[in-house]
Design a protein around this motif. Sequence first.
Motif, PDB file in Angstrom:
ATOM      1  N   ILE A 101      69.973  37.831  48.953  1.00  0.00           N
ATOM      2  CA  ILE A 101      69.067  38.891  49.398  1.00  0.00           C
ATOM      3  C   ILE A 101      68.095  38.293  50.411  1.00  0.00           C
ATOM      4  O   ILE A 101      67.274  37.441  50.076  1.00  0.00           O
ATOM      5  N   ALA A 102      68.218  38.734  51.656  1.00  0.00           N
ATOM      6  CA  ALA A 102      67.345  38.227  52.714  1.00  0.00           C
ATOM      7  C   ALA A 102      65.993  38.929  52.711  1.00  0.00           C
ATOM      8  O   ALA A 102      64.974  38.315  53.037  1.00  0.00           O
ATOM      9  N   GLU A 103      65.995  40.194  52.330  1.00  0.00           N
ATOM     10  CA  GLU A 103      64.771  40.992  52.479  1.00  0.00           C
ATOM     11  C   GLU A 103      64.899  42.252  51.632  1.00  0.00           C
ATOM     12  O   GLU A 103      65.990  42.761  51.434  1.00  0.00           O
ATOM     13  N   ILE A 104      63.772  42.724  51.136  1.00  0.00           N
ATOM     14  CA  ILE A 104      63.695  44.038  50.495  1.00  0.00           C
ATOM     15  C   ILE A 104      62.673  44.847  51.284  1.00  0.00           C
ATOM     16  O   ILE A 104      61.521  44.435  51.420  1.00  0.00           O
ATOM     17  N   ILE A 105      63.116  45.959  51.817  1.00  0.00           N
ATOM     18  CA  ILE A 105      62.234  46.840  52.583  1.00  0.00           C
ATOM     19  C   ILE A 105      61.874  48.028  51.698  1.00  0.00           C
ATOM     20  O   ILE A 105      62.752  48.625  51.062  1.00  0.00           O
ATOM     21  N   ILE A 106      60.605  48.366  51.673  1.00  0.00           N
ATOM     22  CA  ILE A 106      60.143  49.523  50.911  1.00  0.00           C
ATOM     23  C   ILE A 106      59.633  50.560  51.902  1.00  0.00           C
ATOM     24  O   ILE A 106      58.739  50.277  52.701  1.00  0.00           O
ATOM     25  N   CYS A 107      60.213  51.745  51.844  1.00  0.00           N
ATOM     26  CA  CYS A 107      59.762  52.858  52.674  1.00  0.00           C
ATOM     27  C   CYS A 107      59.023  53.830  51.765  1.00  0.00           C
ATOM     28  O   CYS A 107      59.562  54.261  50.742  1.00  0.00           O
ATOM     29  N   LEU A 108      57.805  54.172  52.134  1.00  0.00           N
ATOM     30  CA  LEU A 108      57.024  55.107  51.325  1.00  0.00           C
ATOM     31  C   LEU A 108      56.190  55.988  52.219  1.00  0.00           C
ATOM     32  O   LEU A 108      55.924  55.641  53.361  1.00  0.00           O
ATOM     33  N   ASN A 109      55.805  57.139  51.697  1.00  0.00           N
ATOM     34  CA  ASN A 109      55.006  58.065  52.500  1.00  0.00           C
ATOM     35  C   ASN A 109      53.615  58.250  51.908  1.00  0.00           C
ATOM     36  O   ASN A 109      53.022  59.311  52.016  1.00  0.00           O
ATOM     37  N   PHE A 110      53.106  57.202  51.286  1.00  0.00           N
ATOM     38  CA  PHE A 110      51.740  57.194  50.779  1.00  0.00           C
ATOM     39  C   PHE A 110      51.159  55.805  51.005  1.00  0.00           C
ATOM     40  O   PHE A 110      51.897  54.863  51.297  1.00  0.00           O
ATOM     41  N   ASN A 111      49.861  55.692  50.893  1.00  0.00           N
ATOM     42  CA  ASN A 111      49.193  54.432  51.193  1.00  0.00           C
ATOM     43  C   ASN A 111      49.059  53.544  49.967  1.00  0.00           C
ATOM     44  O   ASN A 111      48.905  54.036  48.848  1.00  0.00           O
TER      45      ASN A 111
END
Length: 121
Positions: A101-111
């Motif tokens: 696993i090179a990277e884990i990206i988290i996409c979210l629409n809150f702060n």
Amino acid sequence: MTRLQSIENSLKEINETVFQELCDSLLIRRNNNYSAFSRTGSQSGKQKTTVGTPDSFFLLSNGKYIFVEHSTNITKGVNKLRDDIEKCLDDDKTGIHINYIAEIIICLNFNLNTSETELLQ
């Protein structure tokens, strides 16, 4: 209202499936060094999400993976994100050893605040 504010408000109003599709589309444009991409957290041909870990992933040309998790769940917030990350790191759930696993990206629409970000780090 500025254009940025309008976009931010629109992102908060879309459902989780559309948000996931949007984020994946942006990530595909950002990452051009992949040999495979899969939206494991989406049902093909339907606007529905599915349970699975990770929500999406890229297989890079070097054999490593970028895992992507999406969240619109402000109520569960950082706790859900932490659980998502822990599941990504569990090779029993993903079938992928952590070394790949090179990277884990988290996409979210809150702060998130700084302490929440540090917790996830």
